[in-house]
Scaffold this active site. Structure first.
Site, PDB file in Angstrom:
ATOM      1  N   ASP A 171       7.592  -0.111   3.895  1.00  0.00           N
ATOM      2  CA  ASP A 171       6.815  -0.328   5.121  1.00  0.00           C
ATOM      3  C   ASP A 171       7.085   0.793   6.130  1.00  0.00           C
ATOM      4  O   ASP A 171       7.956   1.636   5.917  1.00  0.00           O
ATOM      5  CB  ASP A 171       7.173  -1.702   5.714  1.00  0.00           C
ATOM      6  CG  ASP A 171       5.985  -2.357   6.418  1.00  0.00           C
ATOM      7  OD1 ASP A 171       5.071  -1.630   6.860  1.00  0.00           O
ATOM      8  OD2 ASP A 171       5.975  -3.595   6.530  1.00  0.00           O
ATOM      9  N   PRO A 206      -0.300   6.045   5.090  1.00  0.00           N
ATOM     10  CA  PRO A 206      -1.542   6.329   5.831  1.00  0.00           C
ATOM     11  C   PRO A 206      -1.839   5.312   6.934  1.00  0.00           C
ATOM     12  O   PRO A 206      -2.388   5.671   7.975  1.00  0.00           O
ATOM     13  CB  PRO A 206      -2.631   6.320   4.755  1.00  0.00           C
ATOM     14  CG  PRO A 206      -2.031   5.665   3.573  1.00  0.00           C
ATOM     15  CD  PRO A 206      -0.549   5.849   3.651  1.00  0.00           C
ATOM     16  N   ASP A 232      -2.784  -5.501   8.054  1.00  0.00           N
ATOM     17  CA  ASP A 232      -2.440  -6.628   7.174  1.00  0.00           C
ATOM     18  C   ASP A 232      -3.627  -7.566   6.986  1.00  0.00           C
ATOM     19  O   ASP A 232      -4.341  -7.885   7.939  1.00  0.00           O
ATOM     20  CB  ASP A 232      -1.313  -7.462   7.801  1.00  0.00           C
ATOM     21  CG  ASP A 232       0.048  -6.817   7.614  1.00  0.00           C
ATOM     22  OD1 ASP A 232       0.114  -5.661   7.143  1.00  0.00           O
ATOM     23  OD2 ASP A 232       1.046  -7.478   7.948  1.00  0.00           O
TER      24      ASP A 232
END
Ligand SMILES: *[C@@H]1O[C@H](CO)[C@@H](O)[C@H](O)[C@H]1NC(C)=O
Ligand SMILES: *[C@@H]1O[C@H](CO)[C@@H](O)[C@H](O)[C@H]1NC(C)=O
Ligand SMILES: *[C@@H]1O[C@H](CO)[C@@H](O)[C@H](O)[C@H]1NC(C)=O
Ligand SMILES: *[C@@H]1O[C@H](CO)[C@@H](O)[C@H](O)[C@H]1NC(C)=O
Length: 436
Positions: A171, A206, A232
């Site tokens: 992450d 990205p 998300d």
């Protein structure tokens, strides 16, 4: 090959190899991360969307992030047939860690929730013929505030490899600059390689980079097996719609970079949860297949309807997603509320999706010409067409100048597969379809 043949005499063996390498490099300018993995989009299960960050097992023992949850999912992935249709990676997301590193600086799982340790969990998952995915973060903390990997990339890669981890979702929270972000993602990629263990590398590079500058997908693909581009996903039609719209808007920059070894990741499949109607679940499954997306379900395999299960396990849809040519599909036209997508498949076949974006009224008819599919090649001189979703049926043979009519429910999708045939023994004109 003609080039090699004509020059063999002059170049000798080394020269020929160098020439072949040069031709290969020229043929694949967007080189992928060369770890031999993710030749087709990875499939599996990831806890985040459904289970979030419940760390209180006394309050919610059945849904907290614990080894028990992953062992139960592993058992079901085998007994309910998920593994056998291709869902192989069982992936942990954020919130598995203890709040601090151990005395040697290594990440450690929360001792109450993962009392056996990750290595034992990996053994269990491997014994079921599955693979284990884990989660960490390129910055100073994970998004939920657990220890980040910044300053520990090598050590964390080694720790994951020593535990037998097969996939890392990395992450991008708590990373201050684009340079640290890029450097961190690249360093972790090299660190994973150095461990010598085959570990699929999932990046959110990205997604975080685009807040500050345009991502360079050519570069990202050299370091990552798949990468998140967009926020998300939620268990809601609005969220699916946003992912599709963003992907379409940027498809000229996204589609060509995808291929064996590196994929655009529109995030988890939320099919089998609470927020999507039946038609919206069909749309997610169909379009994730069109987009050559990783198929990572986030749902509760202990509680899933037989209809959602059948959709997620539909072998014809999975075959489109996993097509070995590895070309990502794209939207070819949008008129009124209909979107028409195509995806080139191996053997000259095409997947075709028609999405009805109207959110009012009933089923609508869409009529389209086969002439232009695949730049005029998909149905030339003729093709056979199979409907795959929402139900499977054979739609027969059609010639190049045929029109096809499909009836599509609001927010639903009709998914078709065409196979080109050389003979002309086919029906002409319009072929009418209903839904069933
Ligand atoms: C982590 O925090 C330190 C100290 O504040 C800072 O210097 C460093 O740039 C941070 N790292 C990242 C990746 O943001
Ligand atoms: C590491 O990278 C090299 C060169 O790109 C590649 O040949 C090798 O398979 C990689 N090893 C692993 C474990 O990913
Ligand atoms: C993107 O990255 C590739 C590979 O590193 C590089 O060759 C290219 O120049 C970069 N493009 C831009 C616009 O920076
Ligand atoms: C696609 O990439 C090009 C080159 O980097 C850039 O100029 C363009 O704005 C991008 N388009 C979109 C829609 O992101």
């Amino acid at each position: 090959m003609a080039v090699g043949d004509s020059r063999r005499g002059a170049l000798g063996r080394g020269g020929l190899l160098a020439l072949v390498a040069a031709v290969l490099a020229w043929a694949c300018p967007a080189g992928a991360l060369e770890n031999g993995l993710a030749r087709t989009p990875p499939m599996g299960w990831l806890h985040w969307e459904r289970f979030l960050c419940q760390t209180d097992c006394s309050q919610d023992p059945r849904r907290c992030i614990s080894e028990k949850l992953f062992m139960q999912m592993a058992d079901l992935m085998v007994s309910e047939g998920w593994r056998d249709v291709g869902y192989q990676y069982l992936c942990i997301d954020d919130c598995w860690m203890a709040p601090s590193r151990d005395e040697k600086g290594r990440l450690q799982p929360d001792p109450k929730r993962f009392p056996s340790g990750i290595a034992k969990l990996a053994d269990y998952i491997h014994s079921k013929g599955l693979k284990l995915g884990i989660y960490a973060d390129v910055g100073n903390k994970t998004c939920a505030g657990f220890p980040g990997s910044y300053g520990y990339y090598e050590l964390d890669a080694q720790t994951f490899a020593s535990w037998g981890v097969d996939l890392l979702k990395f992450d991008g929270c708590y990373c201050d600059t684009v340079d640290l972000l890029a450097e961190g993602y690249k360093t972790m990629s090299r660190a994973l390689n150095k461990t010598g263990r085959s570990i699929v590398y999932s990046c959110e590079w990205p997604l975080y980079q685009k807040l500050m500058q345009k991502p360079n997908y050519t570069e990202i693909k050299q370091f990552c097996n798949y990468w998140r581009n967009f926020a998300d996903i939620y268990d809601a039609w609005n969220s699916i719609r946003n992912v599709l719209d963003w992907t379409t808007l940027h498809q000229d920059n996204l589609t060509d970079v995808a291929g064996p070894g590196g994929w655009n990741d529109p995030d988890m499949l939320v099919i089998g949860n609470f927020g999507l109607s039946w038609d919206q679940q069909v749309t997610q499954m169909a379009l994730w297949a069109m987009m050559a997306a990783p198929l990572l379900m986030s749902n509760d395999l202990r509680h899933i309807s037989s209809a959602s299960k059948a959709l997620l396990q539909n072998k014809e849809v999975i075959a489109i997603n996993q097509d070995p040519l590895g070309k990502q599909g794209y939207q070819i036209t949008k008129d009124n509320n209909f979107e028409l997508w195509e995806r080139p498949l191996s053997g000259g076949a095409y997947a075709i999706a028609i999405v009805n974006r109207q959110e009012i009224g009933g089923p609508q008819t869409y009529k389209f010409s086969l002439t232009f599919l695949g730049n005029g090649l998909a149905c030339n001189p003729a093709c056979s067409i199979q409907q795959i979703l929402p139900t499977s049926r054979n739609l027969g043979l059609h010639n190049w100048v045929s029109f096809l009519k499909v009836l599509v429910n609001p927010t639903g999708t009709v998914l078709l597969k065409s196979v080109v045939i050389e003979e002309k023994r086919v029906v002409g004109g319009t072929h009418a379809l209903g839904i069933s």
